[in-house]
Design an enzyme around this catalytic site. Structure first.
Site, PDB file in Angstrom:
ATOM      1  CD  GLU A   1     -18.415 -55.258 -42.604  1.00 33.27           C
ATOM      2  OE1 GLU A   1     -18.843 -55.704 -41.528  1.00 33.27           O
ATOM      3  OE2 GLU A   1     -19.119 -55.150 -43.621  1.00 33.27           O
TER       4      GLU A   1
ATOM      5  CE  LYS B   1     -25.497 -56.702 -37.185  1.00 31.26           C
ATOM      6  NZ  LYS B   1     -26.739 -57.142 -37.836  1.00 31.26           N
TER       7      LYS B   1
ATOM      8  CB  VAL C   1     -21.256 -50.513 -42.448  1.00 32.36           C
ATOM      9  CG1 VAL C   1     -21.062 -49.155 -43.101  1.00 32.36           C
ATOM     10  CG2 VAL C   1     -20.996 -51.632 -43.453  1.00 32.36           C
TER      11      VAL C   1
ATOM     12  CB  ALA D   1     -26.885 -48.109 -36.667  1.00 31.16           C
TER      13      ALA D   1
ATOM     14  CE  LYS E   1     -26.172 -56.403 -46.320  1.00 30.36           C
ATOM     15  NZ  LYS E   1     -26.087 -56.584 -44.899  1.00 30.36           N
TER      16      LYS E   1
HETATM   17  N1  PSU Z   1     -22.638 -57.251 -45.894  1.00 35.76           N
HETATM   18  C1  PSU Z   1     -22.316 -58.571 -45.955  1.00 35.76           C
HETATM   19  N2  PSU Z   1     -22.288 -59.264 -44.815  1.00 35.76           N
HETATM   20  C2  PSU Z   1     -22.536 -58.679 -43.609  1.00 35.76           C
HETATM   21  C3  PSU Z   1     -22.860 -57.300 -43.537  1.00 35.76           C
HETATM   22  C4  PSU Z   1     -22.902 -56.637 -44.724  1.00 35.76           C
HETATM   23  O1  PSU Z   1     -22.080 -59.118 -47.010  1.00 35.76           O
HETATM   24  O2  PSU Z   1     -22.451 -59.378 -42.603  1.00 35.76           O
HETATM   25  C5  PSU Z   1     -23.070 -56.621 -42.204  1.00 35.76           C
HETATM   26  C6  PSU Z   1     -22.383 -55.256 -42.241  1.00 35.76           C
HETATM   27  O3  PSU Z   1     -21.448 -55.213 -41.188  1.00 35.76           O
HETATM   28  C7  PSU Z   1     -23.501 -54.273 -42.022  1.00 35.76           C
HETATM   29  C8  PSU Z   1     -24.450 -55.083 -41.185  1.00 35.76           C
HETATM   30  O4  PSU Z   1     -23.057 -53.107 -41.372  1.00 35.76           O
HETATM   31  O5  PSU Z   1     -24.410 -56.368 -41.829  1.00 35.76           O
HETATM   32  C9  PSU Z   1     -25.831 -54.473 -41.154  1.00 35.76           C
HETATM   33  O6  PSU Z   1     -26.552 -55.016 -40.100  1.00 35.76           O
HETATM   34  P1  PSU Z   1     -27.916 -54.314 -39.632  1.00 35.76           P
HETATM   35  O7  PSU Z   1     -28.851 -54.462 -40.767  1.00 35.76           O
HETATM   36  O8  PSU Z   1     -28.349 -55.097 -38.415  1.00 35.76           O
HETATM   37  O9  PSU Z   1     -27.574 -52.896 -39.294  1.00 35.76           O
END
Ligand code: PSU
Ligand code: MN
Length: 307
Positions: A25, A86, A106, A139, A157
């Site tokens: 990604e 993003k 992702v 998503a 996370k």
């Molecule tokens: N894990 C990391 N750093 C990141 C992300 C995940 O260590 O930047 C990113 C991934 O691309 C994941 C996104 O899909 O954060 C999720 O964002 P959101 O919660 O807005 O869907």
């Protein structure tokens, strides 16, 4: 079908020669890590995949076009330009219309993989259900529920509501495989106190499991949770106060929508004096390695079947 997909020469060669591929990604480069560590990490992940005998395909948008595999200069642009969006699935059409640059999340990367026919993907941590928020659900979870491929991560996370995230995955029939562990890892930490749905100890076993999952008629992904190496892990008790503080500040400052995850990651990196970023880099490489092994195993099993 997306009209203008651009495939890198390395990716095209891999497809023509029938070598295993691992998707990577790019939101982690554009929104997850500071410069210059972001570009270095992208290169190191690609190198790790190649060292295992597989071909990396970093996914991202440049000038509104979706790239499967980025050439050297393209990777540099994505890592260093300022106007990069993003890119989750709902942003694909916006990015195409505005001819923007975009780092795929992702979910965005999984959607791209479906178009490119890639079955194995390595990331750091998936998005999930946020803590104390009004319906902020990544998503990524919806993509995992609907796109049949193997996604390797280090858990979700710990900034998220992990029990709610796992409940969602259960509801959507996404198996959560603990690689060599019974416990769902929490990204920076190896422990979360939460269970995976199945423990598997070998890449071959993971591939056979995924095949059985899809043979059962399911269209969901198989999520592989690979704990961060012990030497780089930060304990849950050490991380928790920083995570609480970062979440509180996000709330107070009215951070919302797609800004939440980048804000929390950056703030936690500051609060831990860079320690969390070091862990983040280590787990990303660890996941690239396992994904390459899985892709090779998948490839070997499929080739054997055709012979
Ligand atoms: N894990 C990391 N750093 C990141 C992300 C995940 O260590 O930047 C990113 C991934 O691309 C994941 C996104 O899909 O954060 C999720 O964002 P959101 O919660 O807005 O869907
Ligand atoms: Mn969100």
């Amino acid at each position: 079908m997306i009209k203008s997909i651009i495939r890198s020469s390395e990716f095209t060669n891999a497809i023509n020669n029938g070598t295993p591929v691992v998707a990577l990604e790019s939101t982690v480069l554009t929104h997850g890590l500071p410069r210059p560590q972001n570009l270095q990490l992208a290169r190191d992940m690609e190198k790790t995949v190649r060292e295992q005998g597989a071909t990396p395909a970093t996914i991202g948008f440049l000038d509104g076009r979706l790239h499967i595999g980025l050439e050297t200069a393209q990777l540099e642009r994505l890592a260093n330009e300022d106007d990069v969006l993003k890119a989750g699935p709902r942003d694909f059409a916006t990015i195409a219309a505005k001819k923007s640059n975009g780092g795929t999340t992702v979910a965005g990367t999984m959607l791209a993989c479906r178009h490119a026919g890639i079955k194995v993907f390595a990331t750091g941590g998936i998005g999930g259900v946020h803590r104390d928020s009004n319906f902020d659900i990544s998503a990524d979870l919806q993509a995992l529920a609907t796109i049949p491929m193997i996604v390797v991560c280090a858990g979700a996370k710990a900034i998220l509501d992990l029990p709610a995230t796992l409940e969602y995955l259960e509801t959507m029939s996404v198996p959560v495989v603990g690689y060599g562990t019974d416990e769902f890892p929490a990204f920076y930490s190896r422990e979360s106190g939460l269970d995976v749905s199945v423990r598997l100890d070998e890449p071959d076993e993971i591939v056979r499991f995924a095949k059985a999952h899809w043979e059962a008629g399911l269209q969901s992904a198989v999520l592989v949770a690979n704990p961060v190496p012990e030497t780089e892990a930060i304990s849950k008790s050490e991380m928790e106060p920083f995570i609480d503080q970062a979440n509180r500040e996000a709330h107070e400052q009215g951070i919302h929508g797609k800004e939440v995850t980048p804000f929390l990651l950056q703030r936690i990196n500051e609060l831990t004096g860079g320690k969390s970023m070091h862990t983040n880099l280590a787990l990303l490489l660890n996941n690239a390695r396992l994904a390459a092994q899985i892709s090779k195993s998948l490839h070997a099993i499929e080739t054997r079947k055709l012979a």
